[in-house]
Design a protein around this motif. Structure first.
Motif, PDB file in Angstrom:
ATOM      1  N   LEU A   1      -5.418  10.964   0.950  1.00 31.19           N
ATOM      2  CA  LEU A   1      -4.096  10.488   1.352  1.00 31.19           C
ATOM      3  C   LEU A   1      -3.204  11.676   1.740  1.00 31.19           C
ATOM      4  O   LEU A   1      -2.533  11.650   2.770  1.00 31.19           O
ATOM      5  CB  LEU A   1      -3.458   9.682   0.221  1.00 31.19           C
ATOM      6  CG  LEU A   1      -2.126   9.025   0.552  1.00 31.19           C
ATOM      7  CD1 LEU A   1      -2.254   8.069   1.731  1.00 31.19           C
ATOM      8  CD2 LEU A   1      -1.584   8.304  -0.665  1.00 31.19           C
TER       9      LEU A   1
ATOM     10  N   ASN B   1      -9.465   1.743   2.055  1.00 23.25           N
ATOM     11  CA  ASN B   1      -9.589   2.114   3.464  1.00 23.25           C
ATOM     12  C   ASN B   1     -10.198   3.516   3.567  1.00 23.25           C
ATOM     13  O   ASN B   1      -9.499   4.496   3.776  1.00 23.25           O
ATOM     14  CB  ASN B   1      -8.235   2.047   4.174  1.00 23.25           C
ATOM     15  CG  ASN B   1      -8.362   2.379   5.648  1.00 23.25           C
ATOM     16  OD1 ASN B   1      -9.465   2.486   6.184  1.00 23.25           O
ATOM     17  ND2 ASN B   1      -7.238   2.559   6.304  1.00 23.25           N
TER      18      ASN B   1
ATOM     19  N   THR C   1      -1.925   4.814   4.145  1.00 18.62           N
ATOM     20  CA  THR C   1      -3.233   4.197   3.865  1.00 18.62           C
ATOM     21  C   THR C   1      -3.796   3.414   5.051  1.00 18.62           C
ATOM     22  O   THR C   1      -4.925   2.951   4.989  1.00 18.62           O
ATOM     23  CB  THR C   1      -3.149   3.226   2.678  1.00 18.62           C
ATOM     24  OG1 THR C   1      -2.120   2.287   2.952  1.00 18.62           O
ATOM     25  CG2 THR C   1      -2.895   3.941   1.381  1.00 18.62           C
TER      26      THR C   1
ATOM     27  N   ALA D   1       0.853  -1.192   0.000  1.00 17.05           N
ATOM     28  CA  ALA D   1       0.000   0.000   0.000  1.00 17.05           C
ATOM     29  C   ALA D   1       0.879   1.228   0.000  1.00 17.05           C
ATOM     30  O   ALA D   1       2.008   1.193   0.494  1.00 17.05           O
ATOM     31  CB  ALA D   1      -0.879   0.021   1.253  1.00 17.05           C
TER      32      ALA D   1
ATOM     33  N   LYS E   1      -2.207   0.605   6.292  1.00 18.56           N
ATOM     34  CA  LYS E   1      -1.792  -0.795   6.151  1.00 18.56           C
ATOM     35  C   LYS E   1      -1.195  -1.347   7.442  1.00 18.56           C
ATOM     36  O   LYS E   1      -1.588  -2.418   7.902  1.00 18.56           O
ATOM     37  CB  LYS E   1      -0.781  -0.895   5.002  1.00 18.56           C
ATOM     38  CG  LYS E   1      -0.109  -2.231   4.860  1.00 18.56           C
ATOM     39  CD  LYS E   1       0.971  -2.182   3.794  1.00 18.56           C
ATOM     40  CE  LYS E   1       1.968  -1.113   4.132  1.00 18.56           C
ATOM     41  NZ  LYS E   1       3.269  -1.199   3.552  1.00 18.56           N
TER      42      LYS E   1
ATOM     43  N   PRO F   1      -5.954   4.006  -0.695  1.00 19.62           N
ATOM     44  CA  PRO F   1      -6.529   5.186  -0.043  1.00 19.62           C
ATOM     45  C   PRO F   1      -7.862   5.511  -0.731  1.00 19.62           C
ATOM     46  O   PRO F   1      -8.056   5.125  -1.893  1.00 19.62           O
ATOM     47  CB  PRO F   1      -5.496   6.280  -0.326  1.00 19.62           C
ATOM     48  CG  PRO F   1      -4.858   5.870  -1.619  1.00 19.62           C
ATOM     49  CD  PRO F   1      -4.869   4.362  -1.636  1.00 19.62           C
TER      50      PRO F   1
END
Length: 194
Positions: A134, A172, A16, A12, A18, A128
């Motif tokens: 982001l 996400n 994001t 990712a 992760k 994202p």
């Protein structure tokens, strides 16, 4: 004999969520028997890091000789003489112990591991909600200078170009929803042939 473990690959762009998702899975869902792949690096240990725990610490020369011997599943020279990589033998050892091995890698490393292991691995790309969101997340961290954020955004745009090469993409836009979506993907993957 224990069931052989499988491989779970995460990639990712920075920011994001992760790492948050991976840490939640490993702490709250121990039944998944997930363990990080122990990578190699040519950098010196930091703080309380121990050889064979956080990393295998190799000299740049040792790293190069192992590259020559084709011992790495994936590796990258991030800066001159600063290598990171994953030994095939270490992954096999962890799988043979029944661990489901987790990789938190860049997109190219993720694609390489997936192509090497095929159906024994699942690759998950955390997306994202948007580049604007982001940027907002990275700025709200307050840890990076504006030019570093610009570099991370440019890198994110590059990485998102690889998303369709991953088995699953999870956006996400809501952390709890993303966590549960990833949990379901992993549970489904691990129960395929058990």
């Amino acid at each position: 004999m224990k069931n052989k473990g499988k491989l779970i690959i995460f990639s990712a762009p920075s920011g994001t969520g992760k790492s948050t998702i991976i840490n939640w899975l490993m702490q709250e869902h121990r039944e998944l028997n997930m363990a990080f792949s122990i990578s190699c690096t040519s950098r010196a240990p930091r703080g309380t890091e121990k050889h064979g725990v956080e990393y295998f610490f190799l000299t740049p020369e040792e790293f190069r000789s192992r590259i020559e011997a084709d011992e790495f599943l994936e590796y990258e020279e991030v800066y001159k003489d600063r290598f990171y990589g994953t030994l095939k033998s270490q992954v096999e050892k962890q799988c043979n112990e029944g661990q489901n091995v987790v990789f938190d890698v860049d997109v190219k490393g993720g694609c390489n591991i997936k192509s090497h292991y095929g159906s024994e691995a699942i690759s998950i790309f955390i997306m994202p909600p948007s580049i604007d969101e982001l940027r907002r997340r990275l700025e709200s961290r307050g840890t990076d200078a504006p030019e570093v954020i610009d570099q991370r955004i440019a890198r994110a745009e590059f990485e998102i170009g690889f998303a369709d090469k991953f088995d699953k993409q999870v956006v996400n836009d809501n952390l709890d929803k993303a966590k549960n979506e990833v949990l379901k993907i992993i549970k489904d993957f691990l129960t395929l042939d058990s």
